[in-house]
Design a protein around this motif. Structure first.
Motif, PDB file in Angstrom:
ATOM      1  N   HIS A 207       0.885  -1.338   0.064  1.00 28.84           N
ATOM      2  CA  HIS A 207       0.102  -0.080   0.012  1.00 28.84           C
ATOM      3  C   HIS A 207       0.907   1.366   0.074  1.00 28.84           C
ATOM      4  O   HIS A 207       1.845   1.369   0.874  1.00 28.84           O
ATOM      5  N   THR A 208       0.770   1.831  -1.070  1.00 27.52           N
ATOM      6  CA  THR A 208       1.643   3.312  -1.149  1.00 27.52           C
ATOM      7  C   THR A 208       0.981   4.703  -1.148  1.00 27.52           C
ATOM      8  O   THR A 208      -0.389   4.531  -1.743  1.00 27.52           O
ATOM      9  N   ASP A 209       1.237   5.624  -0.711  1.00 24.17           N
ATOM     10  CA  ASP A 209       0.667   7.041  -0.869  1.00 24.17           C
ATOM     11  C   ASP A 209       1.303   7.668  -2.165  1.00 24.17           C
ATOM     12  O   ASP A 209       2.499   8.171  -1.934  1.00 24.17           O
ATOM     13  N   ALA A 210       0.803   7.265  -3.272  1.00 24.48           N
ATOM     14  CA  ALA A 210       1.542   7.894  -4.418  1.00 24.48           C
ATOM     15  C   ALA A 210       1.559   9.217  -4.549  1.00 24.48           C
ATOM     16  O   ALA A 210       2.779   9.535  -5.297  1.00 24.48           O
ATOM     17  N   ALA A 211       0.783   9.900  -4.049  1.00 24.19           N
ATOM     18  CA  ALA A 211       0.844  11.462  -4.106  1.00 24.19           C
ATOM     19  C   ALA A 211       2.205  11.840  -3.338  1.00 24.19           C
ATOM     20  O   ALA A 211       2.575  13.260  -3.766  1.00 24.19           O
ATOM     21  N   LYS A 212       2.720  11.230  -2.592  1.00 27.73           N
ATOM     22  CA  LYS A 212       3.946  11.538  -1.791  1.00 27.73           C
ATOM     23  C   LYS A 212       5.063  10.664  -2.394  1.00 27.73           C
ATOM     24  O   LYS A 212       6.201  10.691  -1.870  1.00 27.73           O
ATOM     25  N   ARG A 213       4.841  10.058  -3.445  1.00 22.34           N
ATOM     26  CA  ARG A 213       5.778   9.251  -4.384  1.00 22.34           C
ATOM     27  C   ARG A 213       6.512   8.295  -3.282  1.00 22.34           C
ATOM     28  O   ARG A 213       7.864   8.162  -3.217  1.00 22.34           O
ATOM     29  N   ALA A 214       5.761   7.724  -2.559  1.00 19.26           N
ATOM     30  CA  ALA A 214       6.218   6.921  -1.725  1.00 19.26           C
ATOM     31  C   ALA A 214       6.952   5.508  -2.169  1.00 19.26           C
ATOM     32  O   ALA A 214       7.938   5.093  -1.567  1.00 19.26           O
ATOM     33  N   GLY A 215       6.630   5.091  -3.383  1.00 18.55           N
ATOM     34  CA  GLY A 215       7.424   3.970  -4.145  1.00 18.55           C
ATOM     35  C   GLY A 215       8.753   4.260  -4.072  1.00 18.55           C
ATOM     36  O   GLY A 215       9.590   3.498  -3.977  1.00 18.55           O
ATOM     37  N   VAL A 216       9.148   5.596  -4.270  1.00 19.82           N
ATOM     38  CA  VAL A 216      10.563   5.759  -4.665  1.00 19.82           C
ATOM     39  C   VAL A 216      11.192   5.539  -3.249  1.00 19.82           C
ATOM     40  O   VAL A 216      12.468   4.924  -3.291  1.00 19.82           O
ATOM     41  N   SER A 217      10.823   6.011  -2.075  1.00 17.65           N
ATOM     42  CA  SER A 217      11.527   5.895  -0.865  1.00 17.65           C
ATOM     43  C   SER A 217      11.380   4.290  -0.283  1.00 17.65           C
ATOM     44  O   SER A 217      12.261   3.859   0.333  1.00 17.65           O
ATOM     45  N   ASP A 218      10.237   3.648  -0.810  1.00 22.13           N
ATOM     46  CA  ASP A 218      10.182   2.275  -0.326  1.00 22.13           C
ATOM     47  C   ASP A 218      11.142   1.614  -1.025  1.00 22.13           C
ATOM     48  O   ASP A 218      11.969   0.495  -0.435  1.00 22.13           O
ATOM     49  N   ALA A 219      11.294   1.809  -2.460  1.00 18.27           N
ATOM     50  CA  ALA A 219      12.438   1.290  -3.119  1.00 18.27           C
ATOM     51  C   ALA A 219      13.774   1.214  -2.518  1.00 18.27           C
ATOM     52  O   ALA A 219      14.451   0.171  -2.803  1.00 18.27           O
ATOM     53  N   VAL A 220      14.077   2.314  -1.849  1.00 20.09           N
ATOM     54  CA  VAL A 220      15.336   2.411  -1.539  1.00 20.09           C
ATOM     55  C   VAL A 220      15.652   1.320  -0.379  1.00 20.09           C
ATOM     56  O   VAL A 220      16.723   0.495  -0.453  1.00 20.09           O
ATOM     57  N   ILE A 221      14.611   0.912   0.394  1.00 21.28           N
ATOM     58  CA  ILE A 221      14.869  -0.176   1.513  1.00 21.28           C
ATOM     59  C   ILE A 221      14.880  -1.442   0.710  1.00 21.28           C
ATOM     60  O   ILE A 221      15.434  -2.401   1.207  1.00 21.28           O
ATOM     61  N   LEU A 222      13.775  -1.611  -0.048  1.00 21.31           N
ATOM     62  CA  LEU A 222      13.763  -2.947  -0.856  1.00 21.31           C
ATOM     63  C   LEU A 222      15.164  -3.385  -1.592  1.00 21.31           C
ATOM     64  O   LEU A 222      15.760  -4.188  -1.538  1.00 21.31           O
ATOM     65  N   GLU A 223      15.961  -2.349  -1.976  1.00 23.77           N
ATOM     66  CA  GLU A 223      17.129  -2.302  -2.878  1.00 23.77           C
ATOM     67  C   GLU A 223      18.128  -2.636  -2.060  1.00 23.77           C
ATOM     68  O   GLU A 223      19.080  -3.363  -2.212  1.00 23.77           O
ATOM     69  N   GLU A 224      18.159  -2.017  -0.777  1.00 26.30           N
ATOM     70  CA  GLU A 224      19.255  -2.257   0.273  1.00 26.30           C
ATOM     71  C   GLU A 224      18.888  -3.956   0.616  1.00 26.30           C
ATOM     72  O   GLU A 224      20.102  -4.342   1.038  1.00 26.30           O
ATOM     73  N   ALA A 225      17.933  -4.328   0.929  1.00 22.62           N
ATOM     74  CA  ALA A 225      17.666  -5.783   1.236  1.00 22.62           C
ATOM     75  C   ALA A 225      17.922  -6.525  -0.271  1.00 22.62           C
ATOM     76  O   ALA A 225      17.516  -7.907  -0.070  1.00 22.62           O
ATOM     77  N   ASP A 226      18.425  -6.160  -1.234  1.00 26.12           N
ATOM     78  CA  ASP A 226      18.482  -7.048  -2.563  1.00 26.12           C
ATOM     79  C   ASP A 226      17.219  -7.696  -3.146  1.00 26.12           C
ATOM     80  O   ASP A 226      17.357  -8.882  -3.287  1.00 26.12           O
ATOM     81  N   MET A 227      15.868  -7.008  -2.897  1.00 27.31           N
ATOM     82  CA  MET A 227      14.822  -7.665  -3.310  1.00 27.31           C
ATOM     83  C   MET A 227      14.631  -7.482  -4.952  1.00 27.31           C
ATOM     84  O   MET A 227      14.987  -6.481  -5.663  1.00 27.31           O
ATOM     85  N   ASP A 228      14.128  -8.413  -5.634  1.00 25.63           N
ATOM     86  CA  ASP A 228      13.802  -8.555  -7.106  1.00 25.63           C
ATOM     87  C   ASP A 228      12.772  -7.486  -7.211  1.00 25.63           C
ATOM     88  O   ASP A 228      11.607  -7.755  -6.799  1.00 25.63           O
ATOM     89  N   PRO A 229      12.879  -6.423  -7.844  1.00 28.95           N
ATOM     90  CA  PRO A 229      11.717  -5.649  -8.154  1.00 28.95           C
ATOM     91  C   PRO A 229      10.533  -5.947  -8.755  1.00 28.95           C
ATOM     92  O   PRO A 229       9.396  -5.752  -8.623  1.00 28.95           O
ATOM     93  N   SER A 230      10.992  -6.956  -9.769  1.00 27.55           N
ATOM     94  CA  SER A 230       9.643  -7.673 -10.318  1.00 27.55           C
ATOM     95  C   SER A 230       8.562  -8.399  -9.698  1.00 27.55           C
ATOM     96  O   SER A 230       7.610  -8.602 -10.150  1.00 27.55           O
ATOM     97  N   ARG A 231       8.984  -8.687  -8.325  1.00 27.15           N
ATOM     98  CA  ARG A 231       8.240  -9.489  -7.500  1.00 27.15           C
ATOM     99  C   ARG A 231       7.507  -8.316  -6.466  1.00 27.15           C
ATOM    100  O   ARG A 231       7.144  -8.687  -5.415  1.00 27.15           O
ATOM    101  N   VAL A 232       7.724  -7.102  -6.825  1.00 22.96           N
ATOM    102  CA  VAL A 232       6.955  -5.954  -5.749  1.00 22.96           C
ATOM    103  C   VAL A 232       6.186  -5.079  -6.539  1.00 22.96           C
ATOM    104  O   VAL A 232       6.246  -4.711  -7.861  1.00 22.96           O
ATOM    105  N   SER A 233       4.751  -4.986  -6.242  1.00 22.09           N
ATOM    106  CA  SER A 233       3.916  -4.135  -6.738  1.00 22.09           C
ATOM    107  C   SER A 233       3.696  -2.838  -5.885  1.00 22.09           C
ATOM    108  O   SER A 233       3.288  -3.156  -4.769  1.00 22.09           O
ATOM    109  N   PHE A 234       3.687  -1.838  -6.273  1.00 23.29           N
ATOM    110  CA  PHE A 234       3.392  -0.515  -5.588  1.00 23.29           C
ATOM    111  C   PHE A 234       1.935  -0.064  -5.715  1.00 23.29           C
ATOM    112  O   PHE A 234       1.525   0.150  -7.168  1.00 23.29           O
TER     113      PHE A 234
END
Ligand SMILES: [Zn+2]
Length: 361
Positions: A207-234
């Motif tokens: 669940h994201t607040d797109a108006a706050k561009r939350a996907g961008v800041s969530d992605a920082v954490i996901l990428e730090e944890a080496d998550m495969d982006p294709s397995r994530v939906s914002f």
């Protein structure tokens, strides 16, 4: 790999392992733009070949149905369930094959209700583990653990062993990030989701607040944890109409859930319904239909209530309920030039890839 062998061994009794190794099933392919093409999804009635998922709504709320029973005036749980089943059968008749219920335990999920209405309606349903709300923004919300390890252990238990003492297993991980920038606990939830996803092969919806561009800041954490982006939906991404935001995320491999499009039909809504649809078209034209999901984020139980018993949340949902996409959005998308092939990709192929339990972990 040990982790995966453990998982297969433990779930062999349920048939997942047997299904994965079934002769004739295409060998799993390395995840590309569209992710794995073949495989098994975990539904509330057991493992299912993903080719049977069909037209799938990837972000809805069915499992909290009994929460609305207290406001329902036409009888007890049996009558409520019967009416729910009737309504779900209408969706099935309209061509919907699968509903993904993104209602984790902290939002009133009733897993037996989900099982019963899936069984009686003939609709496939996928249940979620995860965490929707996080303290302290939501006082009184409990968490099974506030550590990454503890929370991941809880998610993995709901995926591998079952939910609430049943043997009904979750088929997706859902995390709610209410903030634009994740709080410490929301970040813990994201990291735990990654850990559980890597251990079990399940995808993550956020669940994201797109108006706050939350996907961008969530992605920082996901990428730090080496998550495969294709397995994530914002999810709820259509709360903004910034193509740079969308393209930045899909180019990095993330998926976008466009599931609040009906909210654009309200007077003075921004973005408008037309603009949200136009963004979907622009993404398809840019070659990213394979990253888009269409849904309604509707609370199904609210649709069973009399008009005067509905609260604010129920009234946010479209009058067409979970048929809004099929009845209003898709015809509009076709009218503005989105191809049948791209619609099929968004409604059938993307869910088929996304909800397949990943075998590359
Ligand atoms: Zn939702």
């Amino acid at each position: 790999m040990l982790r995966r062998r453990d998982f297969l061994k433990r779930t062999a009794a349920t048939g997942i392992a047997a299904a994965i190794s079934r002769p004739g099933l295409a060998a799993p392919q390395t995840a590309g733009v569209h992710g794995p093409r073949a495989g098994i999804a975990q539904t509330v009635l057991g493992p299912l070949d993903v080719s049977k998922l069909g037209y799938t709504l990837p972000h809805e709320h069915i499992g909290d149905g009994p929460f609305f029973l207290g406001k329902w005036s036409k009888g007890g749980r049996a009558a409520f369930t019967a009416e729910a089943v009737e309504k779900l059968k209408q969706m099935r008749a309209a061509g919907i094959d699968t509903i993904v219920d993104l209602t984790p335990y902290d939002v009133g999920r009733d897993i037996r209700f989900l099982e019963e209405v899936s069984h009686k309606s003939g609709l496939h349903m996928i249940a979620a583990t995860g965490q929707r709300f996080f303290p302290p923004q939501y006082p009184g919300v409990s968490m099974p653990s506030r550590t990454v390890e503890g929370l991941a252990e809880f998610f993995i238990k709901e995926i591998e062993q079952g939910i609430d003492g049943t043997d009904i297993k979750a088929g997706v991980i859902k995390i709610g990030v209410i903030s634009g920038q994740p709080t410490e606990l929301e970040a813990t939830g994201l990291r735990a989701a990654v850990r559980a996803s890597k251990a079990t092969g399940l995808p993550i919806r956020i669940h994201t607040d797109a108006a706050k561009r939350a996907g961008v800041s969530d992605a920082v954490i996901l990428e730090e944890a080496d998550m495969d982006p294709s397995r994530v939906s914002f999810d709820h991404s259509d709360g903004i109409d910034d193509m740079d935001y969308f393209l930045g995320l899909v180019r990095r491999g993330y998926c976008l859930g466009m599931d609040h499009v009906h909210r654009g039909t309200a007077a003075n809504a921004s973005p408008s319904f037309e603009r949200r649809a136009e963004c979907i078209k622009l993404l398809a034209e840019a070659g990213f239909a394979g990253k888009i999901f269409l849904s309604q984020d509707a609370e199904f139980g609210g649709s069973l209530l009399a008009e005067d018993a509905k609260d604010f949340r129920s009234k946010l949902d479209p009058a067409d309920g979970m048929l809004f996409t099929a009845r209003k959005l898709i015809p509009h998308l076709k009218q503005i030039g989105v191809s049948d092939g791209d619609i099929h990709t968004m409604t059938v192929e993307n869910p088929r890839s996304f909800f397949a339990i990943s075998q590359h972990r």
